[in-house]
Structures are given as structure tokens and as C-alpha cells.
Design a protein around this motif. Structure first.
Motif, mmCIF file in Angstrom:
data_model
loop_
_atom_site.group_PDB
_atom_site.id
_atom_site.type_symbol
_atom_site.label_atom_id
_atom_site.label_comp_id
_atom_site.label_asym_id
_atom_site.label_seq_id
_atom_site.Cartn_x
_atom_site.Cartn_y
_atom_site.Cartn_z
ATOM 1 N N ASP A 152 -0.429 22.755 4.251
ATOM 2 C CA ASP A 152 -1.286 22.617 5.428
ATOM 3 C C ASP A 152 -1.287 23.901 6.263
ATOM 4 O OD1 ASP A 152 -2.202 19.647 5.628
ATOM 5 O OD2 ASP A 152 -0.108 19.556 5.058
ATOM 6 N N PHE A 153 -0.129 24.552 6.353
ATOM 7 C CA PHE A 153 -0.035 25.802 7.113
ATOM 8 C C PHE A 153 -0.974 26.849 6.529
ATOM 9 C CE2 PHE A 153 1.904 30.024 7.614
ATOM 10 C CZ PHE A 153 1.980 30.099 9.007
ATOM 11 N N ARG A 154 -0.927 27.026 5.228
ATOM 12 C CA ARG A 154 -1.782 28.028 4.594
ATOM 13 C C ARG A 154 -3.262 27.697 4.782
ATOM 14 N NH1 ARG A 154 1.830 28.460 -0.948
ATOM 15 N NH2 ARG A 154 3.318 30.039 -0.186
ATOM 16 N N ALA A 155 -3.588 26.402 4.696
ATOM 17 C CA ALA A 155 -4.986 25.992 4.851
ATOM 18 C C ALA A 155 -5.488 26.204 6.276
ATOM 19 C CB ALA A 155 -5.138 24.527 4.457
ATOM 20 N N ALA A 156 -4.557 26.168 7.259
ATOM 21 C CA ALA A 156 -4.953 26.271 8.667
ATOM 22 C C ALA A 156 -5.073 27.711 9.155
ATOM 23 C CB ALA A 156 -3.938 25.520 9.540
ATOM 24 N N LEU A 157 -4.632 28.667 8.359
ATOM 25 C CA LEU A 157 -4.675 30.066 8.796
ATOM 26 C C LEU A 157 -6.110 30.595 8.839
ATOM 27 C CD1 LEU A 157 -1.684 31.557 6.755
ATOM 28 C CD2 LEU A 157 -1.710 30.924 9.182
ATOM 29 N N PRO A 158 -6.416 31.432 9.829
ATOM 30 C CA PRO A 158 -7.752 32.052 9.873
ATOM 31 C C PRO A 158 -7.983 32.876 8.605
ATOM 32 C CG PRO A 158 -6.570 32.413 11.937
ATOM 33 C CD PRO A 158 -5.581 31.857 10.967
ATOM 34 N N LYS A 159 -9.043 32.561 7.888
ATOM 35 C CA LYS A 159 -9.251 33.153 6.560
ATOM 36 C C LYS A 159 -9.352 34.673 6.607
ATOM 37 C CE LYS A 159 -9.254 29.268 4.351
ATOM 38 N NZ LYS A 159 -8.684 28.489 5.466
ATOM 39 N N GLU A 160 -9.994 35.205 7.657
ATOM 40 C CA GLU A 160 -10.198 36.650 7.697
ATOM 41 C C GLU A 160 -8.895 37.423 7.912
ATOM 42 O OE1 GLU A 160 -11.454 35.124 11.850
ATOM 43 O OE2 GLU A 160 -11.176 34.389 9.804
ATOM 44 N N TYR A 161 -7.855 36.725 8.410
ATOM 45 C CA TYR A 161 -6.582 37.397 8.662
ATOM 46 C C TYR A 161 -5.476 36.947 7.701
ATOM 47 C CZ TYR A 161 -8.722 38.946 13.018
ATOM 48 O OH TYR A 161 -9.553 39.521 13.949
#
Length: 314
Positions: free
Chosen positions: A136-145
């Protein structure tokens, strides 16, 4: 277990279906991590406050503007989730460090103390995001960063005295250094405040230590336990049978007083199956891990024996 929740539904008569999935946010993951830590610390009786934050997109953008070259060169941002643990007693800093460093530790930084300078000692740990929240943490990260972000969180450990001073100093001096230019004497005075707070902290510990000794001498054994271990017990006193036993066996009471606080505290912190922190249970647990007195063992309640059996299988 991932924090995602979702449902699958199809239209009537076999029509085209649709999928609805709600993703966990960084805030929700942060709250779960705080709850996990808070529960473990509460079961140990440690006196604490805990705070946390998930880095906002605005804060992340600001950090990339300032230090973007560093992260584009390969370094990773490690504090998308930040936790601060504020402890009432300096003795608990080492206990929490030992507990948190047991698995998943990526980095540890601590200020070296120097005999000629007073400042709060900061202890920062970087740990892996717990496995159950990682997806879930990885999925919640802003994709551009995402390429610049690590699967970690930062945990800061402070005492109440140093936390209070640091919050004031950070907002009213560190963030506005130009205000202090030419006022070195005021800076020295502000640094002197932390010296006063450290002295107050040492004095407070000494008072409780002396109280525990006096309680032991006077046969006030539940007060001795409270002032010796500096923990939040869940009840008010020892049971009458246990009081009577300790009155008749002062040598056992002295051994309870001589028990290493760190050993007892780490036993409470490190086990998944908590034993309720009642005065009787504390005596029984100390006896099992240190004293080994058969008379105390014979006074154990059925509830304690059941809890202890679960405790040792953890």
C-alpha cells in the motif's frame, strides 16, 4: 495485510461489470504504524507521547527544489512517513532504541555529547516500512517522485524536556537565524536553558530512585515497584496474599528492587502476547525471569499462568 479495500460488482442480466477499489493513503498508513507502536509501548507501561506525519506533496516538491540534485544522483528520500516518540524518562530512550533497532533498521544517527556544549541529544532511526504495509505504501507514493523515494520511515526519539526546548528553538531561532545575528549573548542564554532542563531531568530521576529505596525500607512494596520501574501500572496495589508474602520474606522484596529495569522493560516490549501490567503480574513476571522463588510461583493466579504460557511461546 494490505490496507486496500474494494468490491467487485456486475450489472443486472450479466451486463458489463465494474470494479471499485479504494487505495490506502499515506496518512492512513502512518496512522496504522502509529497505532502499532502505541499499542506495544502502552502494553509495556512506558510513559510516552507519539506523533506522526506523512509528507505532503507540497513538502516533497519543496525538498526536491532544494536538494533535487542529491536525489537525482542516487540518494533516496527516507522520511515520507515520520514518527516522533517523546518519552518522560531518559532511561526509556535506550529501551526504545533497542526495541526499534531489532529488525528492519536502515540507519541510525545520534548526536555526540560534548562536555563543553549543552544541546538536546537527538536520536533518529530509519527503518523499513513494515512488510504488511509495504504494498500500500508503494501504491500511495506520488508517481512522478517514486524513483527518488525509499521504502522507509524515520523515527525520532526524544525526552519531554528536550522536545519542548527543541520545538521552541527550531521555530524561533533555527528557522530565522538572521533574527539572532549580533545577539550571541541571547543565544548563549537559550542554550543554557537546555542545561537547566537536563539538570531537572537528572534530579527528577534521582528523586524517584531515592523514593523507591525508602519505600523498600518502609515495606511499601507497590510504591517501591512504581518508583523503581517508572511505569504506568493498570491497578492500584498488590493483592493481600502477595503483600503478606513479601512482608514475611524481605529478602525477596530486596531482590525485586535489585531487578534490572531494562531487562524487565525489554521483556514487556518484545513479546506479541502481552501480560496485563498489574502489580501482582509484575512481581510474578520478575520472579520468572530473574528471582525463581518457588513461594512466589505458588502464589501465581491461573490468569497469570495462562498469560505467561502464551508469553513464553511468543
Amino acid at each position: 495485510m494490505p490496507l486496500r479495500s474494494g468490491s467487485l460488482s456486475t450489472g443486472e442480466g450479466g451486463g458489463r461489470g465494474h470494479i471499485f477499489i479504494t487505495m490506502a493513503t499515506l496518512e492512513e498508513i502512518k496512522d496504522c504504524i502509529l497505532n502499532d507502536l502505541s499499542r506495544r509501548m502502552t502494553q509495556s507501561g512506558i510513559m510516552f507521547r507519539i506523533f506522526g506525519r506523512a509528507k505532503s506533496l507540497r513538502s516533497l516538491e519543496h525538498k526536491m527544489q532544494i536538494k533535487g540534485d542529491k536525489y537525482r544522483a542516487g540518494a533516496k528520500i527516507q522520511d515520507m512517513i515520520g514518527v516522533r516518540i517523546v518519552l518522560y524518562f531518559s532511561e526509556d530512550v535506550e529501551a526504545m532504541e533497542m526495541y526499534l533497532c531489532n529488525g528492519g533498521l536502515v540507519d541510525r544517527s545520534v548526536d555526540d555529547l560534548d562536555v563543553s556544549t549543552f544541546r538536546p541529544q537527538r536520536l533518529n532511526l530509519v527503518k523499513k516500512i513494515p512488510e504488511k504495509y509495504l504494498e500500500d505504501f508503494r501504491a500511495a507514493l506520488p508517481k512522478e517522485y517514486a524513483p527518488y523515494l525509499d521504502d522507509t520511515l524515520e523515527i525520532q526519539i526524544r525526552t519531554v524536556f528536550s522536545e519542548g526546548w527543541h520545538e521552541v528553538e527550531h521555530d524561533l531561532r533555527y528557522k530565522c537565524k538572521e533574527d539572532w545575528e549580533g545577539y550571541d549573548s541571547f543565544s548563549r542564554q537559550l542554550n543554557g536553558v537546555i542545561a537547566t532542563l537536563e539538570t531537572a531531568q537528572w534530579s527528577m530521576g534521582a528523586i524517584f530512585h531515592e523514593m523507591a529505596q525508602k519505600n523498600l525500607i518502609n515495606g511499601n512494596y507497590h510504591a517501591m515497584l512504581r518508583n523503581k520501574f517508572l511505569l504506568r501500572f493498570a491497578d492500584d496495589d498488590l493483592s493481600e496474599p502477595l503483600k503478606a508474602y513479601l512482608d514475611a520474606h524481605e529478602d525477596i522484596a530486596r531482590q525485586l528492587y535489585q531487578t534490572d529495569r531494562m531487562v524487565f522493560l525489554m521483556a514487556l516490549l518484545n513479546h506479541e502476547n502481552p501480560i496485563p501490567l498489574l502489580y501482582d503480574n509484575a512481581v510474578f513476571l520478575i520472579n520468572r525471569i530473574d528471582i525463581m522463588d518457588e513461594g512466589l510461583k505458588n502464589l501465581e493466579t491461573d490468569a497469570f499462568r495462562k498469560a505467561f504460557d502464551q508469553f513464553i511461546t511468543d
